[in-house]
Design a protein around this motif. Structure first.
Motif, PDB file in Angstrom:
ATOM      1  N   ASP A  12       1.974  14.465   4.164  1.00 29.86           N
ATOM      2  CA  ASP A  12       1.202  13.576   3.295  1.00 29.86           C
ATOM      3  C   ASP A  12       1.961  13.241   2.014  1.00 29.86           C
ATOM      4  O   ASP A  12       1.914  12.100   1.542  1.00 29.86           O
ATOM      5  CB  ASP A  12      -0.150  14.211   2.947  1.00 29.86           C
ATOM      6  N   ALA A  48      -2.244   8.828  12.031  1.00 29.70           N
ATOM      7  CA  ALA A  48      -3.442   8.053  11.670  1.00 29.70           C
ATOM      8  C   ALA A  48      -4.546   8.043  12.717  1.00 29.70           C
ATOM      9  O   ALA A  48      -5.548   7.369  12.536  1.00 29.70           O
ATOM     10  CB  ALA A  48      -3.032   6.611  11.354  1.00 29.70           C
ATOM     11  N   GLY A  49      -4.373   8.757  13.805  1.00 30.01           N
ATOM     12  CA  GLY A  49      -5.380   8.766  14.856  1.00 30.01           C
ATOM     13  C   GLY A  49      -5.142   7.674  15.883  1.00 30.01           C
ATOM     14  O   GLY A  49      -4.361   6.754  15.665  1.00 30.01           O
ATOM     15  N   ALA A 100      -5.274  -1.527  14.329  1.00 31.24           N
ATOM     16  CA  ALA A 100      -6.111  -0.598  13.561  1.00 31.24           C
ATOM     17  C   ALA A 100      -5.291   0.595  13.061  1.00 31.24           C
ATOM     18  O   ALA A 100      -5.446   1.025  11.912  1.00 31.24           O
ATOM     19  CB  ALA A 100      -7.286  -0.117  14.412  1.00 31.24           C
ATOM     20  N   VAL A 101      -4.426   1.112  13.905  1.00 31.98           N
ATOM     21  CA  VAL A 101      -3.589   2.249  13.502  1.00 31.98           C
ATOM     22  C   VAL A 101      -2.665   1.840  12.363  1.00 31.98           C
ATOM     23  O   VAL A 101      -2.533   2.561  11.366  1.00 31.98           O
ATOM     24  CB  VAL A 101      -2.790   2.807  14.708  1.00 31.98           C
ATOM     25  N   ALA A 111      -3.098  -0.533  10.177  1.00 32.49           N
ATOM     26  CA  ALA A 111      -3.908  -0.725   8.969  1.00 32.49           C
ATOM     27  C   ALA A 111      -4.243   0.625   8.330  1.00 32.49           C
ATOM     28  O   ALA A 111      -4.149   0.774   7.105  1.00 32.49           O
ATOM     29  CB  ALA A 111      -5.182  -1.498   9.304  1.00 32.49           C
ATOM     30  N   ARG A 112      -4.615   1.612   9.157  1.00 35.77           N
ATOM     31  CA  ARG A 112      -4.929   2.954   8.626  1.00 35.77           C
ATOM     32  C   ARG A 112      -3.696   3.622   8.034  1.00 35.77           C
ATOM     33  O   ARG A 112      -3.787   4.311   7.023  1.00 35.77           O
ATOM     34  CB  ARG A 112      -5.525   3.842   9.712  1.00 35.77           C
ATOM     35  N   LEU A 113      -2.542   3.425   8.673  1.00 33.28           N
ATOM     36  CA  LEU A 113      -1.307   4.012   8.141  1.00 33.28           C
ATOM     37  C   LEU A 113      -1.083   3.531   6.710  1.00 33.28           C
ATOM     38  O   LEU A 113      -0.768   4.325   5.820  1.00 33.28           O
ATOM     39  CB  LEU A 113      -0.105   3.652   9.013  1.00 33.28           C
ATOM     40  N   SER A 160      -3.371   1.935   4.566  1.00 32.47           N
ATOM     41  CA  SER A 160      -4.462   2.156   3.612  1.00 32.47           C
ATOM     42  C   SER A 160      -4.674   3.629   3.292  1.00 32.47           C
ATOM     43  O   SER A 160      -4.955   3.974   2.145  1.00 32.47           O
ATOM     44  CB  SER A 160      -5.760   1.543   4.136  1.00 32.47           C
ATOM     45  N   SER A 161      -4.525   4.503   4.273  1.00 33.45           N
ATOM     46  CA  SER A 161      -4.876   5.909   4.073  1.00 33.45           C
ATOM     47  C   SER A 161      -3.687   6.860   3.943  1.00 33.45           C
ATOM     48  O   SER A 161      -3.863   7.973   3.471  1.00 33.45           O
ATOM     49  CB  SER A 161      -5.730   6.406   5.249  1.00 33.45           C
ATOM     50  N   HIS A 162      -2.501   6.445   4.380  1.00 37.12           N
ATOM     51  CA  HIS A 162      -1.380   7.389   4.423  1.00 37.12           C
ATOM     52  C   HIS A 162      -0.164   6.943   3.623  1.00 37.12           C
ATOM     53  O   HIS A 162       0.550   7.780   3.075  1.00 37.12           O
ATOM     54  CB  HIS A 162      -0.989   7.660   5.878  1.00 37.12           C
TER      55      HIS A 162
END
Length: 183
Positions: free
Chosen positions: A39, A59-60, A66-67, A69-71, A73-75
């Motif tokens: 992280d 990112a799941g 979607a993956v 986008a999550r990478l 925004s969240s990581h």
């Protein structure tokens, strides 16, 4: 594993001046990296390059859009973008501004895929460093990876001239009415 050096390396990465470009490719050993260390590195990453399995590890699971986008925004909140490699299918690129594109690969006869991911990220960064826009840099990287898998051994990255020649032949094939992309 380098257990003793993980914290020191993460400290060093976090201390890099903001203008230093950091490209991170976690490699298949991503599951061995403690999440707290991962992280910290992701938070400082300018560009993340990974394959679909590595992206899912971070990112799941889910569809590539979607993956990606999550990478971001969240990581990798400060990253310029992410590249998710899909082997023979090319890659998916998402930029921090939300624009995204699937960049198809090229149809070749693969003899050895060893080193293709390393060739891809090396070519991508090389192109970016010369001012090539990200989606075009991804196409250049796909061509480099396609050429690398036609050769034996892990040290099979093509030269810029070989990549440019390959791309110009592909361009002629596409405009000549023949089937082109598909690595």
């Amino acid at each position: 594993s380098y257990v003793g050096s993980r914290d020191a390396l993460a400290d060093w990465i976090e201390a890099l001046p903001a203008e230093i470009f950091l490209v991170f490719d976690p490699t298949p050993v991503i599951s061995d990296i403690p999440r707290a260390i991962l992280d910290r590195v992701l938070a400082r990453t300018s560009w993340l390059s990974c394959n679909t399995a590595e992206a899912a590890e971070i990112a799941g699971r889910g569809d590539v859009e979607a993956v990606a986008a999550r990478l971001l925004s969240s990581h990798c909140p400060t990253a310029e973008g992410v590249v998710i490699r899909a082997g023979a299918n090319g890659c998916f690129v998402r930029l921090a501004d939300g624009s995204a594109q699937a960049v198809p690969g090229f149809k070749v006869v693969a003899v050895d895929t060893n080193g293709a991911g390393d060739t891809h990220i090396g070519a991508f960064v090389s192109a970016l460093s010369r001012g090539v826009p990200p989606f075009a840099a991804a196409r250049y990287a796909n061509a480099a990876a396609a050429l690398s898998v036609t050769r034996h051994g892990g040290s099979s990255a093509p030269t810029d001239q070989e990549i440019q020649t390959f791309l110009s032949h592909e361009e002629r094939s596409v405009h000549g009415g023949k089937q082109g992309a598909g690595f």
